[in-house]
Design an enzyme around this catalytic site. Structure first.
Site, PDB file in Angstrom:
ATOM      1  N   HIS A  46       0.826  -1.204   0.000  1.00  0.00           N
ATOM      2  CA  HIS A  46       0.000   0.000   0.000  1.00  0.00           C
ATOM      3  C   HIS A  46       0.864   1.259   0.000  1.00  0.00           C
ATOM      4  CE1 HIS A  46      -2.884   2.811   2.222  1.00  0.00           C
ATOM      5  NE2 HIS A  46      -3.512   2.509   1.099  1.00  0.00           N
ATOM      6  N   HIS A  88      -1.163  10.271  -2.912  1.00  0.00           N
ATOM      7  CA  HIS A  88      -2.481   9.816  -2.480  1.00  0.00           C
ATOM      8  C   HIS A  88      -3.490  10.946  -2.364  1.00  0.00           C
ATOM      9  CE1 HIS A  88      -5.623   8.897   0.507  1.00  0.00           C
ATOM     10  NE2 HIS A  88      -5.632   7.711  -0.098  1.00  0.00           N
TER      11      HIS A  88
END
Length: 314
Positions: A46, A88
């Site tokens: 991730h 992100h």
């Protein structure tokens, strides 16, 4: 000579066809191999090994690969001058020393930012002086570094802000041979984004992300974008609607420490030919439980921790 020319032309044509058929067959085999591999459990790093190093930097990506991750997970936004950038958030404040929306800054402006020092302050137990000054990365740079030796799990972020994102991303992946080599999965919370990607290139495996949280009255769970009803009310038809364009679903497991899915959710998704990749799992006990439930992959900030759990399960 006149009688030889048609024969020679036919022979050359056949040889040319053979050289075309071989690459196409190899591409088909690579894509099929990726889909077979996805039937096995996948360790999805991730934002890289983002528990150990600043997310979406070389440090996090390199560590994830060294730890044996199957996929590098990347979030992709676009700069003001149309470059695909791995970050992100829609804004810069959390992970850089910049301010404002990513989309309002040119690539040169984004490249001038420090994307590493924040990590040392937020995670002193993993701090490293080398992280200070780490730079934001473009998708081009990531692909140039790793090529087809790595598999990428790319999220289209805020697609409403970037109408051209899907076309730019698919074009880049195709140009680099990453679709043909079976090297990429695309994920999104946006159903429209995934459907557009599917229309652009149906060979790309797609995963519909899901976020379940309590409704305003607190009596039930609801999915953030309305792609499905509550897990308690989800039907085969709901899963089949996703299976029309995607290969899997990516739900959260918990909301504020409380479970939102269970083994039945995973079984039902599987019954409708959908993979289940759950995010973002960093606790070993939680990893063990989800593995017992039969998930097909986990997103984690700690790929090394998940690899340890997998070894314990053997």
């Amino acid at each position: 000579m006149s009688t030889l020319r048609p024969v020679l032309s036919s022979t050359l044509a056949l040889l040319g066809s053979a050289t075309l058929v071989a690459p196409v067959a190899a591409q088909t085999e690579a894509i099929e191999q990726q889909r077979q591999d996805l039937q096995n459990f996948q360790v999805i790093a991730h934002r890289g090994a983002s528990g150990h190093a600043p997310e979406h930097t070389w440090y996090a990506y390199d560590k994830a690969l060294a730890m044996g991750a199957d996929y590098l997970e990347l979030d992709v936004h676009m700069s003001a001058d149309g470059r695909l950038v791995a970050i992100h958030d829609t804004t810069l404040e959390r992970t850089t020393d910049g301010q404002g929306p990513v989309k309002e800054h040119s690539l040169d402006e984004l490249k001038a930012l420090d994307a590493g020092s924040w990590f040392n302050a937020a995670h002193p137990e993993y701090a490293d002086d080398a992280y200070a000054g780490a730079k934001l990365l473009t998708l081009d740079e990531v692909i140039d570094r790793y090529g087809q030796d790595v598999r990428y799990y790319i999220e289209t972020k805020s697609p409403k802000d970037y109408p051209e994102l899907q076309d730019a991303l698919v074009s880049k992946l195709e140009a680099e041979g990453l679709v043909q080599s079976g090297s990429v999965v695309i994920q999104s919370f946006s159903q429209a984004s995934l459907q557009e990607v599917h229309d652009l290139n149906p060979d790309i495996p797609l995963v519909q992300l899901l976020w379940y949280s309590p409704s305003e009255d607190g009596n039930t769970l609801e999915e953030w974008t309305g792609v499905t009803p509550s897990p308690a009310d989800i039907t085969d038809a709901d899963f089949q609607a996703i299976a029309d364009y995607a290969d899997g679903v990516g739900p959260n497991d918990l909301y504020e420490g409380e479970p939102v899915i269970d083994a039945g959710f995973i079984e039902q998704a599987h019954a409708n030919d959908l993979l289940v990749h759950v995010y973002t799992i960093n606790d070993k006990d939680q990893m063990h439980q989800l593995l017992d439930w039969g998930v097909d992959g986990l997103f984690t900030n700690f790929p090394d921790r998940l690899k340890e759990v997998l070894a314990e399960e053997e």
